[in-house]
Design a protein around this motif. Sequence first.
Motif, short mmCIF file in Angstrom:
data_model
loop_
_atom_site.label_atom_id
_atom_site.label_comp_id
_atom_site.label_asym_id
_atom_site.label_seq_id
_atom_site.Cartn_x
_atom_site.Cartn_y
_atom_site.Cartn_z
N ASP A 400 0.84 -1.20 0.00
CA ASP A 400 0.00 0.00 0.00
C ASP A 400 0.88 1.26 0.00
N ASP A 401 0.22 2.41 -0.16
CA ASP A 401 0.94 3.69 -0.17
C ASP A 401 1.05 4.27 1.24
N ARG A 425 11.54 3.51 1.48
CA ARG A 425 10.37 4.13 2.10
C ARG A 425 10.54 4.25 3.62
#
Length: 626
Positions: A400-401, A425
């Motif tokens: 997911d983001d 990330r």
Amino acid sequence: MQNKQYHYCNSYFQYLRNKTVPVKAGNITIGGDSPIRIQSMTTTNTLNTEETSEQAKRIADAGGELVRITTQGRREALNLKNIKEVLLAAGYDIPLVADVHFNPSAAETAAELIEKVRINPGNFTGGAKKFRQIETGSAEDKAGMQMIKEKLVPFLHHCKKHNTAIRIGVNHGSLSDRIMSKYGDTPEGMVESCMEYLRICQEENFENIVLSIKASNTRVMVHAVRLLVQRMQNEHMYFPLHLGVTEAGSGEDGRLKSAVGIGALLIDGIGDTIRVSLTEPPENEIPVAQKLVSYVVQKTGHEPVRETNPQHYSPLSYVKRVSEPVLHIGGENPVAVVADIRNADGREINFSEPPELIICKPAQLNLQHKNLAGTLQLVEHKYYNKEKKNGVFPLFRSHDDWHLFHGIAFVEITYPELTERNIKRLREKKDVILILKSGNANSTAEQRAFFMTMQNTGLKHPVIIHGHYDDKRPEDFQIKAAADKGALFLDGYGDGICLSAPFIRIGDVVDTSFGILQASRVRFSKTEFISCPGCGRTLFDLQKTTERIRKETGHLKGLKIAVMGCIVNGIGEMADADYGYVGAGPGKISLFRNRQLIKRNVPEEKAVETLIDLIKSFGDWNEPVE
């Protein structure tokens, strides 16, 4: 890739049994290519032939492959012949093991009559410990080493003559004054105590040896065994290992502690025979051991785990992985317990000890449970609305983001998903708590590799270790989860635990989570009971006494209480205990505080009340909450 400095097993990333030399004990072989053998120990008076042989039969009927019998002196050693004859006449050709303390003469006698003799280096020579300081290299130190040779060498020749196997069994609680003076009560001392005897065996060309190195503290036990394997390999020795956690206790606690300690070693391929020590009838130990062994060996041929550099891994001493706290998870905070209640019936959501975090369905967010006040809540991010309620956080999956979310996020991830993209990330977003899942049959190896990679890449996000189990019986679930996850906590990994077991009541799942953390020595949420299984040296009803003490003191959160059948290992094995209740003779009990004798020869009928009075006198008592 292997870090040779810490090389104690074939692989950190694949289940492979360590290769050991085969040792014959009667009609079975221990080590080599043989299966992992399961054993137990009788709790009867060895001079009572009928009771001892009947208990041995029950152990064998349950699936035990060796039976150990306490052998205090020559009379008991001689009676082993009668016990053996009764068993053979009844069709039980099971190897017997004499358990000898303080009496080399009894060991020699037993070696003539049965298949295996266990000796303890801490008390095979020199008698009971006097807790004296002995200077290294002094005349007394050299005389002590000479005494070992004078007692051990004739015993080895005797065993060689009668084709008798021996177990050199070191206990945390019974190191000699010589070893204690040099090393203290440490894994290093335990290993050196064993190696002194092994080197003499090598000099005498005696190799029919099994080794054990035990403690009631799982962390000490696991580190000591790993160190022993490494030390043996350095000296080109490959003897089979007997594994056990001493004084594990009874019930769920005893099973969890045994599965954590023994399981951590079995998963790394260490161990050729095991005993689960429970304060219960000895035949109860066998199914627990069978389940543990069966579960671990099923990991053979598991899906490969991508190897990584283990440069930061510390398997020989406890070093907690450094993490930066997010909310109250990670850093110096207690290891958190997370409950996934999404599949739970509302009537089941009742916890004896509330978790720090619950994973909910949206409809469950408004449920009010009196023992969940202040507990943080997670919902899948697609249902999340941060304006809806304080204390609620979104749960993402790794694809997911989540990196675009402004605020604290929880992310489910597996080791294969720790890609360069997700590492980038994570470097950019610090306020993330990871929930580490695994679909690998060897989840321990895969999750351990994840932590190693996090360390190698400098990522310090808190990590909650997840485990999923489809077992329908609580004991099966407990044994598997404790073996898998306990190993990681013993290694200093993990800032939280989240167990998913859809067929087990959620309250029991959470209790198991707390139990695994306590057995792994990272969080104490209830009274810690250190109780031995008993043997022929025990002169009171150990099982009933332990249950009574548990009932009276089970509310004393964080206190450690030892209940020991006798003094052989009592003082030492309760090294971690705040209070000790130890058999001192027929109808007599001695009470200890922090290994110091406080009251001697208390009448048994008054001993529990006197123990409670002692706890109160030192300010460690509080009244139970109704």
